[in-house]
Design an enzyme around this catalytic site. Structure first.
Site, PDB file in Angstrom:
ATOM      1  NE  ARG A 145      39.100 -33.270  -3.530  1.00 30.34           N
ATOM      2  CZ  ARG A 145      38.816 -34.577  -3.024  1.00 30.34           C
ATOM      3  NH1 ARG A 145      38.987 -35.563  -3.513  1.00 30.34           N
ATOM      4  NH2 ARG A 145      38.194 -34.693  -1.813  1.00 30.34           N
ATOM      5  CG  HIS A 146      34.427 -33.837  -5.543  1.00 30.73           C
ATOM      6  ND1 HIS A 146      34.469 -32.686  -4.643  1.00 30.73           N
ATOM      7  CD2 HIS A 146      34.773 -34.796  -5.139  1.00 30.73           C
ATOM      8  CE1 HIS A 146      34.873 -33.469  -3.315  1.00 30.73           C
ATOM      9  NE2 HIS A 146      34.942 -34.738  -3.663  1.00 30.73           N
ATOM     10  N   GLY A 147      34.214 -30.278  -7.324  1.00 26.10           N
ATOM     11  CA  GLY A 147      34.110 -29.178  -6.390  1.00 26.10           C
ATOM     12  C   GLY A 147      33.932 -29.015  -4.787  1.00 26.10           C
TER      13      GLY A 147
END
Length: 338
Positions: free
Chosen positions: A98-100
């Site tokens: 998942r993106h940060g």
């Protein structure tokens, strides 16, 4: 070309895909040379939420932040992913990442702005107001701007750099410099800016693991591939778009929930001081609490609006939506297997 109307595979929005394997394009003398004497290990990495360890600086409602939970609150210190199968040699790694940490989207920023204006203009002031309300009115500043619109924050880049270094410590043979440059490692991302930025930050973390100079934003050595056909395949699935995404009846449960007893109870408690609060603004207050902890590590005064029981409610509407969307693809998978 029209979208396929048949079964589609959904890739979670906001994720990236990493594949690493040993083979002819990997570093010479890599794991492939020693495979005959070892059992093969095929590894898949999942990021699992663990129970939060709350301290005095973390609100006790943080366990209900869902996807807004800070990454550092779910990392398991000392976890070595490669040690789970002693005596095995890893030959392939697939990680769905998942993106940060990111800013709120423009939709939620507008809701936050609206809530802030109403609290300043319509909520009671002075000694008759509770301390959390006075703190919001006198000290809290509405600092979110529409140009932030879900973009990755610097802390989010650090999230992905740290993840890359943790994975490298567990799988150094698979995540080698030669593997990245020789094509043994592929990084795929959607075109969402926060996902592209996360893919870049992940590669920066690998460079740090290899003790190489940091990459710059314009450095051509970034090797990720933008592939919306894979990472956002649901957008091209006519059955999903027409049957769920643009179908108002598909999420009727959400509307029923917003007018149901759970949210009515929360609004009734809020109405003593915030009579203007509606369901969307309850959720906006909850988002302020979660974003300010995730982005700034702040215990926001907005967190004090919620009891533990209240905190279980605002995230539920999104859970209902996700259930409807995921359920659609589960239904297609079942049809495909028949």
């Amino acid at each position: 070309m029209e979208p396929d109307t048949g079964p589609c595979c959904a890739s979670p929005s906001g994720t990236g895909l990493l594949r690493a394997a040993t083979g002819s394009r990997a570093a010479p003398g890599g794991l492939s040379a020693s495979l005959p004497g070892h059992r093969l290990l095929r590894a898949a990495v999942l990021l699992l939420l663990t129970r939060l360890c709350c301290s005095g600086s973390v609100p006790d409602i943080a366990v209900h932040f869902g996807t807004k939970t800070r990454y550092e609150d779910v990392v398991r210190p000392g976890l070595n992913l490669s040690s789970a199968a002693a005596g095995c040699s890893p030959v392939h790694l697939t990680a769905v990442i998942r993106h940060g940490t990111r800013f709120p989207t423009v939709k939620n920023i507008r809701r936050i702005e609206r809530l802030s204006r109403l609290v300043q203009s319509q909520a009671p002031r002075g000694h008759g107001a509770p301390s959390w309300l006075r703190e919001i009115q006198e000290q809290w500043q509405q600092w979110y701007t529409e140009d932030m619109d879900g973009r990755l924050v610097e802390k989010g880049r650090a999230d992905l750099r740290n993840l890359a270094m943790r994975l490298f410590s567990s799988f150094p043979g698979l995540l080698s410099e030669a593997g990245l440059r020789g094509g043994g490692i592929t990084v795929k991302t959607s075109s969402k800016h926060r996902c592209v930025s996360s893919a870049e930050a992940f590669q920066e973390g690998l460079h740090q693991s290899w003790s190489l100079p940091s990459l710059s934003v314009l450095d051509p050595e970034y090797v990720h591939e933008v592939d919306d056909s894979l990472m956002r395949s649901f957008e091209r699935c006519r059955g999903y778009v027409e049957g769920v995404e643009t179908n108002a009846t598909a999420t009727e449960e959400v509307d029923r929930f917003k007018h149901g007893p759970e949210l009515r109870q929360v609004r009734a408690r809020f109405s003593t001081f915030l009579s203007f609060v509606v369901a969307d603004l309850v959720e906006a207050a909850f988002f302020i609490c979660s974003y300010e902890l995730a982005i700034k590590s702040l215990y926001s005064p907005w967190c004090r609006l919620f009891t533990k029981e209240d905190a279980k409610v605002p995230t539920d509407p999104k859970a209902v939506v996700v259930k409807a969307k995921v359920g659609f693809f589960q239904h297609l998978d079942k049809k495909k297997k028949k």
